[in-house]
Design an enzyme around this catalytic site. Structure first.
Site, PDB file in Angstrom:
ATOM      1  N   ASP A   1       0.251  -4.788   5.009  1.00 50.76           N
ATOM      2  CA  ASP A   1      -1.154  -4.421   4.815  1.00 50.76           C
ATOM      3  C   ASP A   1      -2.004  -5.594   4.343  1.00 50.76           C
ATOM      4  O   ASP A   1      -3.195  -5.430   4.101  1.00 50.76           O
ATOM      5  CB  ASP A   1      -1.273  -3.249   3.838  1.00 50.76           C
ATOM      6  CG  ASP A   1      -2.334  -2.250   4.285  1.00 50.76           C
ATOM      7  OD1 ASP A   1      -2.726  -2.290   5.461  1.00 50.76           O
ATOM      8  OD2 ASP A   1      -2.773  -1.437   3.457  1.00 50.76           O
TER       9      ASP A   1
ATOM     10  N   ASP B   1       0.842  -1.195   0.000  1.00 48.52           N
ATOM     11  CA  ASP B   1       0.000   0.000   0.000  1.00 48.52           C
ATOM     12  C   ASP B   1       0.877   1.245   0.000  1.00 48.52           C
ATOM     13  O   ASP B   1       1.450   1.621   1.015  1.00 48.52           O
ATOM     14  CB  ASP B   1      -0.908  -0.003   1.240  1.00 48.52           C
ATOM     15  CG  ASP B   1      -1.747   1.269   1.331  1.00 48.52           C
ATOM     16  OD1 ASP B   1      -1.937   1.934   0.296  1.00 48.52           O
ATOM     17  OD2 ASP B   1      -2.223   1.576   2.448  1.00 48.52           O
TER      18      ASP B   1
ATOM     19  N   ARG C   1     -10.705  -0.529   3.037  1.00 48.34           N
ATOM     20  CA  ARG C   1     -12.147  -0.659   3.230  1.00 48.34           C
ATOM     21  C   ARG C   1     -12.875  -0.807   1.893  1.00 48.34           C
ATOM     22  O   ARG C   1     -13.952  -1.405   1.845  1.00 48.34           O
ATOM     23  CB  ARG C   1     -12.676   0.536   4.027  1.00 48.34           C
ATOM     24  CG  ARG C   1     -12.545   1.871   3.346  1.00 48.34           C
ATOM     25  CD  ARG C   1     -12.681   3.032   4.311  1.00 48.34           C
ATOM     26  NE  ARG C   1     -11.541   3.114   5.211  1.00 48.34           N
ATOM     27  CZ  ARG C   1     -11.425   4.022   6.191  1.00 48.34           C
ATOM     28  NH1 ARG C   1     -12.390   4.903   6.385  1.00 48.34           N
ATOM     29  NH2 ARG C   1     -10.353   4.037   6.949  1.00 48.34           N
TER      30      ARG C   1
ATOM     31  N   ASP D   1      -5.715   6.626   0.263  1.00 44.32           N
ATOM     32  CA  ASP D   1      -5.003   5.833   1.269  1.00 44.32           C
ATOM     33  C   ASP D   1      -5.973   5.169   2.256  1.00 44.32           C
ATOM     34  O   ASP D   1      -5.544   4.531   3.205  1.00 44.32           O
ATOM     35  CB  ASP D   1      -3.995   6.703   2.025  1.00 44.32           C
ATOM     36  CG  ASP D   1      -3.007   5.880   2.830  1.00 44.32           C
ATOM     37  OD1 ASP D   1      -2.813   4.697   2.488  1.00 44.32           O
ATOM     38  OD2 ASP D   1      -2.444   6.397   3.810  1.00 44.32           O
TER      39      ASP D   1
ATOM     40  N   LYS E   1       1.772   7.877   1.135  1.00 43.25           N
ATOM     41  CA  LYS E   1       2.251   7.847   2.522  1.00 43.25           C
ATOM     42  C   LYS E   1       3.602   8.559   2.583  1.00 43.25           C
ATOM     43  O   LYS E   1       4.653   7.922   2.497  1.00 43.25           O
ATOM     44  CB  LYS E   1       2.378   6.400   2.996  1.00 43.25           C
ATOM     45  CG  LYS E   1       1.048   5.661   3.085  1.00 43.25           C
ATOM     46  CD  LYS E   1       1.255   4.219   3.526  1.00 43.25           C
ATOM     47  CE  LYS E   1      -0.044   3.447   3.554  1.00 43.25           C
ATOM     48  NZ  LYS E   1      -0.940   3.877   4.643  1.00 43.25           N
TER      49      LYS E   1
END
Length: 540
Positions: free
Chosen positions: A331, A311, A395, A391, A318
């Site tokens: 992740d 990720d 979900r 980011d 990030k």
């Protein structure tokens, strides 16, 4: 169902020319024995000592505890002298080791511990493993200085916890090192915790669960240039082929996922050169009794794991040090727990329960084909999502995975995900947060955690927070303006939108517990509790 074989085949790793070495996990045989410890024959005799065992020392620093007295007398008072010299007080993690002469055992050790719960007893096993590794011992025995510190009805689970801690304490992931340390310990005897077939079975159970935990660790430890979505699918397919009497595997490629209208999942995967793989293992009991199968209708379970093999954060990259982009291989820790549990259950083979193990594996990268902030994606249940933060991608993948899980006709779903930094802040590195609207499921899962020794804390699903997750142009946002305040709760509320109300559902955020910064490696968190939860739902 998709082309399982073609979709599961993992390409040879190219970036960096890195391939993991073949390293066998620790293989330890455990035996519970009711024998006199002083005559035990082997490499390392480890006596587990609490602080209370040492509180009533005589004025000459001799032990008052009868087990310690006997061993110390046998060793010419050397053990008590060493304990004083090394300031051994029985605290967890402390140890004193002596090389002895003219005894059936080569070394004697005092190992500090507390017996509060299964996690503490696993810590005892880990401490013994550390001593055994340092001594290069091939055999060891563990005896409690005060056997009554563990009540009789708890000794089965206590023995299993010690055994599990020992195996996991021996485990080191050396697949990516040019030289790997050899594990010498092969035999461990537990003395004074009872004996018999039931206890022997619990020790075998501990070994099986530990094998799943070690797989979970290895999957998370694997770098993203090795563990691509296709490689993760291949690992899952390997579980199904190894335990083909109880497992079937379905691996869906991107085209099949488009047919199932998984727009949220595919939106996350769109930027990566490594194509996504949607992974579904199904466990069914070995017995062919039709009446038994009919009896378990409505007893289906689903375990869903977040499967981001890397990720980057996407366009919301990030960038800050606290985001730890270098660790974002973790992740997929949710899916690692899912497949670790699958491996353990393939060996245990619980009757009377059908379990679905699901992971939507992909990478969240940056490219001209990738999802942008402000894009709207459509999940497979038709709900639309305005992506205000790329980011918050996990979900989105879980949304389609949860819809898919509900379509399997299950009664209960648990999803695990390294979902929010908010959870790491709230509960730290040792406790995972759980969210569920169902009290019965919460109690059931917490009971399973008491056996596994893993720690969880139930947090509220505060429905009023959902107002801030609503979009002006779509059904919902994927983060909302509250981020990061209440971020873990908002994320759980988001997932709830993709679960059928008739299905009992729990979300577990393992963002803080998936990784040990002290050991710089994965923990395998979640595997053991998932296994115990499935067993509680089994008819065994």
């Amino acid at each position: 169902m998709g082309d399982t074989n073609a979709a599961a085949a993992a390409p040879a790793p190219a970036l960096g020319l890195t391939k993991p070495n073949a390293v066998d996990p620790p293989q330890v045989t455990f035996a519970a024995k009711d024998v006199e410890f002083s005559g035990w024959n082997g490499d390392l005799l480890a006596v587990a000592v609490t602080e209370k065992d040492l509180q009533s020392r005589a004025s000459d620093s001799k032990f008052e505890n009868t087990v310690l007295q006997k061993l110390d007398g046998q060793l010419g008072d050397l053990l008590s002298a060493a304990a004083v010299e090394e300031d051994f007080t029985g605290k967890p993690g402390q140890s004193v080791v002596l090389r002895v002469q003219r005894q059936a055992f080569k070394r004697a050790a005092l190992v500090g511990f507390v017996a509060h719960n299964a996690g503490c007893l696993q810590g005892l096993g880990e401490s013994v493993a550390a001593v055994a590794k340092a001594a290069q011992a091939a055999s060891a025995a563990i005896v409690l200085a005060s056997p009554n510190v563990i009540r009789g009805e708890l000794k089965l689970n206590a023995a299993a916890a010690i055994a599990s801690g020992t195996v996991l304490g021996l485990h080191e992931d050396g697949r990516y090192k040019s030289e790997c340390k050899k594990v010498h310990l092969k035999q461990v005897d537990l003395i004074g915790l009872g004996s018999g077939p039931e206890l022997d079975q619990r020790l075998k159970h501990a070994n099986r669960v530990s094998s799943g935990v070690m797989l979970g660790r290895d999957l998370v430890n694997s770098p993203a240039n090795v563990l691509t979505p296709a490689a993760l699918a291949a690992e899952a397919a390997k579980i199904a082929s190894t335990y083909s009497d109880v497992f079937t595997a379905t691996i869906l490629d991107a085209e099949k996922c488009r047919e199932l209208k998984m727009g949220a999942y595919l939106g996350v995967a769109a930027a990566s050169a490594n194509p996504p793989r949607f992974i579904h293992l199904c466990y069914r009991p070995t017995d062919g009794n039709v009446k038994r199968k009919l009896a378990i209708v409505g007893k289906g379970l689903a375990i869903v794991g977040k499967g981001l093999t890397f990720d980057s954060g996407g366009y919301n990259i990030k960038a800050s040090p606290v985001a730890t982009i270098e660790l974002m291989k973790w992740d997929m820790g949710g899916s690692a727990a899912v497949f670790g549990a699958a491996k353990a259950l393939g060996q245990i083979k619980p009757p009377g329960v059908e379990v679905h193990f699901i992971a939507a594996a992909c990478e969240n990268m940056i490219s001209g084909t990738g999802m942008r902030p402000g894009d709207i994606v459509t999940a497979s249940n038709g709900k639309t999502i305005e992506v205000d933060n790329t980011d918050a991608e996990g979900r989105l993948t879980l949304a389609d995975a949860l819809v898919y899980a509900c379509n399997q006709g299950v009664d209960k779903i648990i999803d695990l995900a390294t979902l929010t930094g908010a959870m790491r802040v709230a509960l730290g590195p040792s406790i995972s947060g759980i969210f569920t609207p169902n009290d019965e499921l919460a109690e059931e899962f917490v009971a399973a955690s008491l056996v596994s020794g893993e720690k969880f804390w139930r947090l509220p699903l505060e429905e009023s927070y959902w107002e801030d997750m609503k979009s002006g142009i779509a059904d919902m946002l994927n983060t909302g303006p509250m981020q990061p305040k209440g971020g873990a709760i908002a994320a759980a509320l988001f997932l709830k939108q993709f679960v059928n109300e008739k299905v009992q559902w729990m979300h577990i955020d393992i963002a803080g517990t998936v990784w040990s910064h002290k050991k710089r490696s994965a923990t395998g968190f979640g595997v053991a509790t998932l296994v115990e939860w499935v067993l509680k739902n089994s008819s065994s």
